[in-house]
Design a protein around this motif. Structure first.
Motif, PDB file in Angstrom:
ATOM      1  N   ARG A 104       0.814  -1.220   0.000  1.00 52.65           N
ATOM      2  CA  ARG A 104       0.000   0.000   0.000  1.00 52.65           C
ATOM      3  C   ARG A 104       0.848   1.271   0.000  1.00 52.65           C
ATOM      4  O   ARG A 104       0.557   2.221  -0.722  1.00 52.65           O
ATOM      5  CB  ARG A 104      -0.949  -0.007   1.207  1.00 52.65           C
ATOM      6  CG  ARG A 104      -2.194  -0.851   0.983  1.00 52.65           C
ATOM      7  CD  ARG A 104      -2.978  -1.017   2.264  1.00 52.65           C
ATOM      8  NE  ARG A 104      -3.566   0.221   2.754  1.00 52.65           N
ATOM      9  CZ  ARG A 104      -4.810   0.620   2.482  1.00 52.65           C
ATOM     10  NH1 ARG A 104      -5.599  -0.119   1.730  1.00 52.65           N
ATOM     11  NH2 ARG A 104      -5.265   1.747   2.985  1.00 52.65           N
ATOM     12  N   MET A 136       0.574  11.897   4.437  1.00 44.69           N
ATOM     13  CA  MET A 136      -0.481  10.976   3.987  1.00 44.69           C
ATOM     14  C   MET A 136      -1.433  10.676   5.138  1.00 44.69           C
ATOM     15  O   MET A 136      -1.071  10.835   6.312  1.00 44.69           O
ATOM     16  CB  MET A 136       0.144   9.673   3.483  1.00 44.69           C
ATOM     17  CG  MET A 136       0.962   9.871   2.222  1.00 44.69           C
ATOM     18  SD  MET A 136       1.255   8.330   1.356  1.00 44.69           S
ATOM     19  CE  MET A 136       2.293   8.885   0.005  1.00 44.69           C
ATOM     20  N   LYS A 178       0.829   4.150  -2.926  1.00 45.93           N
ATOM     21  CA  LYS A 178       0.487   5.566  -2.721  1.00 45.93           C
ATOM     22  C   LYS A 178       1.598   6.473  -3.259  1.00 45.93           C
ATOM     23  O   LYS A 178       1.321   7.480  -3.919  1.00 45.93           O
ATOM     24  CB  LYS A 178       0.264   5.835  -1.229  1.00 45.93           C
ATOM     25  CG  LYS A 178      -0.960   5.135  -0.670  1.00 45.93           C
ATOM     26  CD  LYS A 178      -0.977   5.281   0.843  1.00 45.93           C
ATOM     27  CE  LYS A 178      -1.969   4.352   1.483  1.00 45.93           C
ATOM     28  NZ  LYS A 178      -1.896   4.358   2.948  1.00 45.93           N
ATOM     29  N   GLY A 228      -2.984   8.455  -1.325  1.00 49.20           N
ATOM     30  CA  GLY A 228      -2.655   8.356   0.102  1.00 49.20           C
ATOM     31  C   GLY A 228      -3.323   9.387   0.987  1.00 49.20           C
ATOM     32  O   GLY A 228      -2.900   9.577   2.136  1.00 49.20           O
TER      33      GLY A 228
END
Ligand code: SF4
Ligand code: SF4
Length: 385
Positions: free
Chosen positions: A215, A345, A219, A252
């Motif tokens: 992940r 983020m 992002k 993000g």
């Protein structure tokens, strides 16, 4: 806007109706998987790892249309396998279009030139062509040379015949943001309506496990790509087949939880729990049972280890759409300004699954394969007798 006004209006009206009625869980896109057989074997595919007798099975025309009616989603995505292999696909598509639902027929395009005249251009029908990058990148991703050229020729053919066309792009590890940006330019220049993009979900059944992005890496990659889309002097006009808030999530900036019921999946096994991506968690006999009997709070980021790397649109676009309805000004800003590409983020969701037993597996692929081997063995031994 990547979709025609009529589609935006009808889907928006459908969502508003669900909200007014106080429906907590409603479907947005039915994922109709009519078969698992494919004419490719891509490195990151988690759909084709079945024994021969499963790959030969098809969802019938009657069952497909029954699933469309049972679920009631305003949009139907038809992935696979390769849907164009299915002999009843033109009738399935015509049946869905007749119901005035928006169909996205996902194809690797190899068979499109052969079958295109079995379909009629319509605002309700879009060919969603699998294209993961430029020539070298795409052919590497699908593990076969020459597929990119066929897909591009198919896009031109379909556009020339007046069909709506989008591309469906999955990003994997090792992507170069400059290359992705150049590929998006190239794709838009083909006259496509929009780009559907997601980081590849790390399927347990994919032949290669080293191709998937985590992940955080996803992002960072999306921020870099979006930066190139708005760089000074850029004439880029990328049109994405996503809400502004989903793109902001990819960059993000949104701590979204998954909404798996927004994209229910129907395939040869029935209604797949809980989503399009997890295939080992069992199947429900009816859409109602899927909604009512699935332990939804066992799924999502931080709730299940198999969800940890997921940022797929089938899980999070529904969340973004809900957020847009709850916060229209925020959604308008995201749509007008595009995703934020700098600054902190949003925090990751907390891990809460430790100690929770793994949900029961109803139709594990390994068992299907073992059963298949056993029946092959018993057929071999009875023919030897
Ligand atoms: S990713 Fe799509 S085109 Fe590739 S093998 Fe899987 S179903 Fe076929
Ligand atoms: S996060 Fe949602 S869409 Fe992704 S694998 Fe888990 S349940 Fe499926």
């Amino acid at each position: 806007m990547a979709v025609p006004l009529i589609q935006a209006y009808k889907v928006g009206r459908y969502i508003a109706t669900q909200k007014l009625r106080g429906v907590k869980r409603y479907p947005l896109v039915l994922m109709l998987e009519p078969l698992f057989q494919c004419n490719l074997a891509c490195a990151g595919c988690g759909k084709i790892d079945y024994p021969k007798e499963i790959l030969q099975k098809r969802v019938s025309l009657e069952d497909a249309l029954r699933a469309v009616d049972e679920c009631g989603a305003p949009m139907v995505s038809i992935p696979g396998g390769e849907p164009l292999i299915h002999k009843e696909m033109p009738q399935i598509v015509a049946g869905i279009v007749a119901r005035k639902k928006f169909v996205y027929l996902c194809t690797n395009a190899i068979l499109l030139a052969k079958h295109i005249d079995e379909y009629t251009p319509s605002p309700y029908l879009t060919f969603s062509i699998h294209l993961d990058g430029g020539r070298e990148r795409h052919d590497e991703s699908v593990c076969q040379e020459g597929v990119f050229d066929k897909a591009v020729a198919a896009i031109k053919l379909a556009r020339g015949k007046g069909f709506r066309v989008t591309i469906n792009c999955t990003l994997f590890s090792g992507e170069d943001p400059d290359h992705v940006a150049a590929f998006f330019d190239e794709a838009m220049a083909l006259g496509i309506e929009g780009i559907t993009v997601s980081p590849g979900y790390s399927y347990h059944h994919a032949p290669r496990q080293d191709v998937f992005l985590g992940r955080s890496a996803s992002k960072r990659l999306f921020r870099e790509i979006f930066k190139r889309g708005r760089s000074a002097g850029s004439r880029r006009r990328w049109s994405f087949n996503h809400s502004g808030l989903f793109l902001d999530f990819l960059a993000g900036n949104q701590a979204y939880q998954c909404t798996p019921w927004s994209t229910p999946t129907y395939n040869i096994f029935g209604w797949q729990r809980p989503c399009y991506l997890l295939s080992d968690e069992g199947h429900a006999p009816s859409y109602r049972s899927l909604l009512e009997d699935t332990p939804w709070d066992h799924y999502g980021v931080g709730r299940n280890p198999r969800c940890d790397n997921c940022m797929a649109h089938c899980g999070f676009e529904g969340t973004a759409v809900n957020d847009a309805f709850a916060h229209p000004l925020k959604a308008l800003k995201a749509a007008l300004r595009g995703p934020r590409v700098a600054g902190p983020m949003a925090p990751e969701l907390p891990i809460v699954y430790e100690g929770r037993p793994t949900p029961a597996v109803t139709i594990p692929v390994t068992e299907v394969r073992r059963a298949s081997r056993q029946s092959d063995d018993s057929r071999a031994s009875s023919s030897a007798q």
